[in-house]
Design a protein around this motif. Structure first.
Motif, PDB file in Angstrom:
ATOM      1  N   LYS A   5      23.167  22.398  77.403  1.00  0.00           N
ATOM      2  CA  LYS A   5      23.435  21.723  78.312  1.00  0.00           C
ATOM      3  C   LYS A   5      25.015  22.026  79.050  1.00  0.00           C
ATOM      4  O   LYS A   5      25.788  22.802  78.469  1.00  0.00           O
ATOM      5  N   ASN A   6      25.217  21.440  79.984  1.00  0.00           N
ATOM      6  CA  ASN A   6      26.537  21.588  80.642  1.00  0.00           C
ATOM      7  C   ASN A   6      26.925  23.239  80.948  1.00  0.00           C
ATOM      8  O   ASN A   6      27.839  23.732  80.893  1.00  0.00           O
ATOM      9  N   ARG A  45      15.335  24.433  89.489  1.00  0.00           N
ATOM     10  CA  ARG A  45      15.340  23.275  88.429  1.00  0.00           C
ATOM     11  C   ARG A  45      15.144  21.997  89.197  1.00  0.00           C
ATOM     12  O   ARG A  45      14.669  21.182  88.578  1.00  0.00           O
ATOM     13  N   LYS A  46      15.162  22.038  90.678  1.00  0.00           N
ATOM     14  CA  LYS A  46      14.652  20.913  91.441  1.00  0.00           C
ATOM     15  C   LYS A  46      13.879  21.365  92.573  1.00  0.00           C
ATOM     16  O   LYS A  46      14.285  22.429  93.338  1.00  0.00           O
ATOM     17  N   HIS A  84      16.246  12.008  91.388  1.00  0.00           N
ATOM     18  CA  HIS A  84      17.353  11.323  90.455  1.00  0.00           C
ATOM     19  C   HIS A  84      17.994  11.936  89.486  1.00  0.00           C
ATOM     20  O   HIS A  84      18.746  11.580  88.625  1.00  0.00           O
ATOM     21  N   ILE A  85      17.478  13.113  89.185  1.00  0.00           N
ATOM     22  CA  ILE A  85      17.677  14.042  87.783  1.00  0.00           C
ATOM     23  C   ILE A  85      18.704  15.196  88.377  1.00  0.00           C
ATOM     24  O   ILE A  85      18.583  15.601  89.334  1.00  0.00           O
ATOM     25  N   ASP A  86      19.358  15.710  87.521  1.00  0.00           N
ATOM     26  CA  ASP A  86      20.064  17.055  87.799  1.00  0.00           C
ATOM     27  C   ASP A  86      19.274  18.228  87.887  1.00  0.00           C
ATOM     28  O   ASP A  86      19.464  19.074  88.809  1.00  0.00           O
ATOM     29  N   GLY A  87      18.114  17.997  87.237  1.00  0.00           N
ATOM     30  CA  GLY A  87      17.035  19.248  87.146  1.00  0.00           C
ATOM     31  C   GLY A  87      16.418  19.179  86.036  1.00  0.00           C
ATOM     32  O   GLY A  87      16.627  18.534  84.983  1.00  0.00           O
ATOM     33  N   TYR A 121      19.261  28.219  90.333  1.00  0.00           N
ATOM     34  CA  TYR A 121      19.920  29.455  89.647  1.00  0.00           C
ATOM     35  C   TYR A 121      19.679  30.833  90.550  1.00  0.00           C
ATOM     36  O   TYR A 121      18.266  31.343  90.328  1.00  0.00           O
ATOM     37  N   GLN A 211      15.640   7.945  86.296  1.00  0.00           N
ATOM     38  CA  GLN A 211      16.917   8.785  86.173  1.00  0.00           C
ATOM     39  C   GLN A 211      16.918   9.305  84.667  1.00  0.00           C
ATOM     40  O   GLN A 211      18.014   9.891  84.340  1.00  0.00           O
TER      41      GLN A 211
END
Length: 259
Positions: A5-6, A45-46, A84-87, A121, A211
């Motif tokens: 994460k992060n 990722r999305k 609605h999500i980061d990926g 990425y 989300q």
């Protein structure tokens, strides 16, 4: 499943994310081909699609020439899953010199312009991310999609949406549904005849997972029956699509870790 994460991409990574558009005539078909950036590997990722009437556009996504991620779904369910999500918890990869092809059909009575953007990425970021997973001694999570669709007659009850399990065990994290008859459709879910969601409105499923990831993820075993049943409470025919974000179950999943 160990999840990094992060994650912070390296400074040499590019902020550009590819997008393409196509105009599809009424009742016509077309395709969009994406090969990441400059022919290099790209980690998706999305998937962010848009068209004016996404419930009337049907999409299949074919990766690296021969693997279908999903087939014959309303574009709106792809939009719902990713918006609605980061990926994804980890990207799926378009390999160098390969492509991700979106096969599109417009069932509306007017032409539509469809635009699809990939967010993810580049090869610099992918290299860094893969190295991090190697350092923590875990393979990078492998996303898979479960999907199905159905056409429901007015008043239809308990219609199986034809969702097929994978030949490997997967863990379901998020779900999305769409329909061209909002407010009319309910659904229920079973895994091997065990109910995991009682009958609820399509909108409730999207509210639950819009989300957030599943409060308790559930495992769908290899070739295990996974039944999504849809009901049409309206007086008109409805088309319904289902899409689930899942990940291959790893041997290390007995000791999950987020880093």
């Amino acid at each position: 499943m160990k999840i990094v994460k992060n994650f912070i991409p390296p400074t040499e990574s590019t902020p550009f994310n590819p997008a393409k558009a196509i105009e599809i005539p009424a009742g016509g078909s077309g395709h969009i081909m994406m090969n990441g950036m400059g022919g290099e590997s790209f980690g998706v990722r999305k998937i962010l699609p848009y068209a004016l009437y996404m419930n009337k556009v049907f999409v299949s996504a074919r990766l690296n020439e021969d693997l279908y991620l999903f087939r014959d779904l309303q574009l709106s369910v792809v939009h719902q899953l990713f918006q609605h999500i980061d990926g994804l918890l980890a990207p799926f990869i378009i390999q160098k010199s390969n492509s991700l092809v979106f096969e599109l059909t417009n069932t509306h009575n007017t032409a539509q312009t469809v635009n699809i953007q990939l967010v993810g990425y580049d090869h610099y970021s992918l290299t860094k991310l893969l190295n991090i997973y190697q350092e923590i001694g875990s393979p990078m999570p492998q996303p898979r999609f479960l999907y199905g669709q159905a056409t429901l007659a007015p008043g239809a009850v308990n219609i199986d949406m034809g969702v097929k399990a994978k030949s490997i065990d997967v863990e379901a994290r998020r779900l999305a549904m769409s329909s061209d008859r909002p407010g009319d459709i309910t659904a229920s879910l079973k895994v091997y005849n065990t109910t995991i969601r009682n009958e609820v409105f399509l909108e409730q499923i999207n509210d639950e997972f819009g989300q957030f990831y599943a409060n308790v993820p559930f495992i769908i075993g290899s070739n295990m029956p996974f039944q999504v049943y849809a009901y049409n409470k309206g007086a008109q025919q409805a088309k319904v699509s289902f899409l689930a974000e899942t990940y291959v179950v790893q041997k290390s999943d007995a000791n999950p870790l987020e880093v």
